[in-house]
Motif scaffolding. Sequence first.
Motif, short mmCIF file in Angstrom:
data_model
loop_
_atom_site.label_atom_id
_atom_site.label_comp_id
_atom_site.label_asym_id
_atom_site.label_seq_id
_atom_site.Cartn_x
_atom_site.Cartn_y
_atom_site.Cartn_z
N VAL A 165 -4.05 -1.80 -4.01
CA VAL A 165 -3.46 -3.09 -3.68
C VAL A 165 -4.54 -3.97 -3.08
O VAL A 165 -5.15 -3.62 -2.06
CB VAL A 165 -2.29 -2.91 -2.69
N ARG A 166 -4.85 -5.06 -3.77
CA ARG A 166 -5.88 -6.02 -3.34
C ARG A 166 -7.23 -5.35 -3.07
O ARG A 166 -7.98 -5.75 -2.19
CB ARG A 166 -5.40 -6.81 -2.14
N ILE B 141 5.09 9.53 -0.19
CA ILE B 141 4.45 8.43 0.52
C ILE B 141 5.39 7.24 0.59
O ILE B 141 5.93 6.80 -0.42
CB ILE B 141 3.12 8.03 -0.16
N SER B 142 5.61 6.79 1.82
CA SER B 142 6.40 5.57 2.07
C SER B 142 6.05 5.11 3.48
O SER B 142 5.44 5.85 4.25
CB SER B 142 7.90 5.85 1.96
N ARG B 143 6.47 3.93 3.81
CA ARG B 143 6.16 3.41 5.14
C ARG B 143 7.23 3.80 6.17
O ARG B 143 7.07 3.52 7.36
CB ARG B 143 6.01 1.89 5.08
N GLU B 144 8.28 4.48 5.74
CA GLU B 144 9.37 4.81 6.66
C GLU B 144 8.92 5.70 7.82
O GLU B 144 9.54 5.71 8.87
CB GLU B 144 10.52 5.48 5.92
N ALA B 145 7.83 6.43 7.64
CA ALA B 145 7.33 7.32 8.70
C ALA B 145 6.13 6.72 9.45
O ALA B 145 5.46 7.42 10.19
CB ALA B 145 6.94 8.67 8.11
N ASP B 146 5.87 5.43 9.23
CA ASP B 146 4.72 4.78 9.87
C ASP B 146 4.89 4.80 11.39
O ASP B 146 6.01 4.76 11.90
CB ASP B 146 4.60 3.34 9.37
N ARG C 219 -6.47 3.53 -2.65
CA ARG C 219 -5.10 3.92 -3.00
C ARG C 219 -4.55 4.87 -1.94
O ARG C 219 -5.28 5.71 -1.41
CB ARG C 219 -5.06 4.62 -4.36
N ALA C 220 -3.27 4.75 -1.64
CA ALA C 220 -2.65 5.60 -0.62
C ALA C 220 -2.77 7.07 -0.98
O ALA C 220 -3.03 7.92 -0.11
CB ALA C 220 -1.19 5.21 -0.42
N PHE D 236 0.84 -1.20 0.00
CA PHE D 236 0.00 0.00 0.00
C PHE D 236 0.87 1.25 0.00
O PHE D 236 0.67 2.17 -0.79
CB PHE D 236 -0.92 -0.05 1.22
N PHE D 237 1.86 1.30 0.89
CA PHE D 237 2.73 2.47 0.98
C PHE D 237 3.73 2.53 -0.19
O PHE D 237 4.09 3.61 -0.63
CB PHE D 237 3.49 2.48 2.31
N ALA D 238 4.17 1.37 -0.67
CA ALA D 238 5.17 1.34 -1.75
C ALA D 238 4.58 1.68 -3.11
O ALA D 238 5.31 2.10 -4.01
CB ALA D 238 5.84 -0.03 -1.79
N ASN D 239 3.28 1.49 -3.27
CA ASN D 239 2.61 1.71 -4.55
C ASN D 239 1.41 2.65 -4.37
O ASN D 239 0.27 2.23 -4.51
CB ASN D 239 2.15 0.37 -5.13
#
Length: 192
Positions: free
Chosen positions: A108-109, A158-163, A113-114, A100-103
């Motif tokens: 995704v499924r 957008i990325s998951r690094e800040a989750d 969309r993020a 989700f975060f990478a795309n």
Amino acid sequence: MPIAYYITHPQVQIDTTIPVPDWGLSDVGRARAHAMLDQPWIASIGRVVSSGERKAIETAEVLGRHLNLAVQVRQRMHENDRSATGFLPPPEFEAVADQFFANPHESVRGWERAIDAQQRIVSEVEAVLDVNDAGNIAFVGHGGVGTLLLLSLSDRQISREADQPAGGGNYFAYDLGARRLIHGWRPIDRLS
């Protein structure tokens, strides 16, 4: 300088027989929400706004009762729409969340969309702030869209690094005037 605090609900009672948005807080989650009340910044809050999901409302109500404030519910502050898959076991959920975060421009499924979830949460927060006259404000919501909001405020991709850290029950703060991040994720129940 008025401050906005974005607070994520803490641990939930998982029940695979009911839709995820209807899950409430677990005993641990409730205890953490009450422990949050000892944070020094809590007393400064003049308005509480919550997602319409039960777990967020329950967290916001703990805060609202403590401050003698009504909780305003904003349905569009909900977590990213994952109804296409419903509950996923934790390892599978984490793998799909990574995608989700990478795309961010792909569903995704069948998930929202993020990029769309980010635009929705930013728009909802801005709509609330357009009429904010209470000084400091608390938004109570969810980790996924909260991360997307934090990334927008930080002018980052957008990325998951800040989750947020695993388990929920975290918050970040930002300067309302400058729309500038003051600090990233911190646990709601640990003095810092």
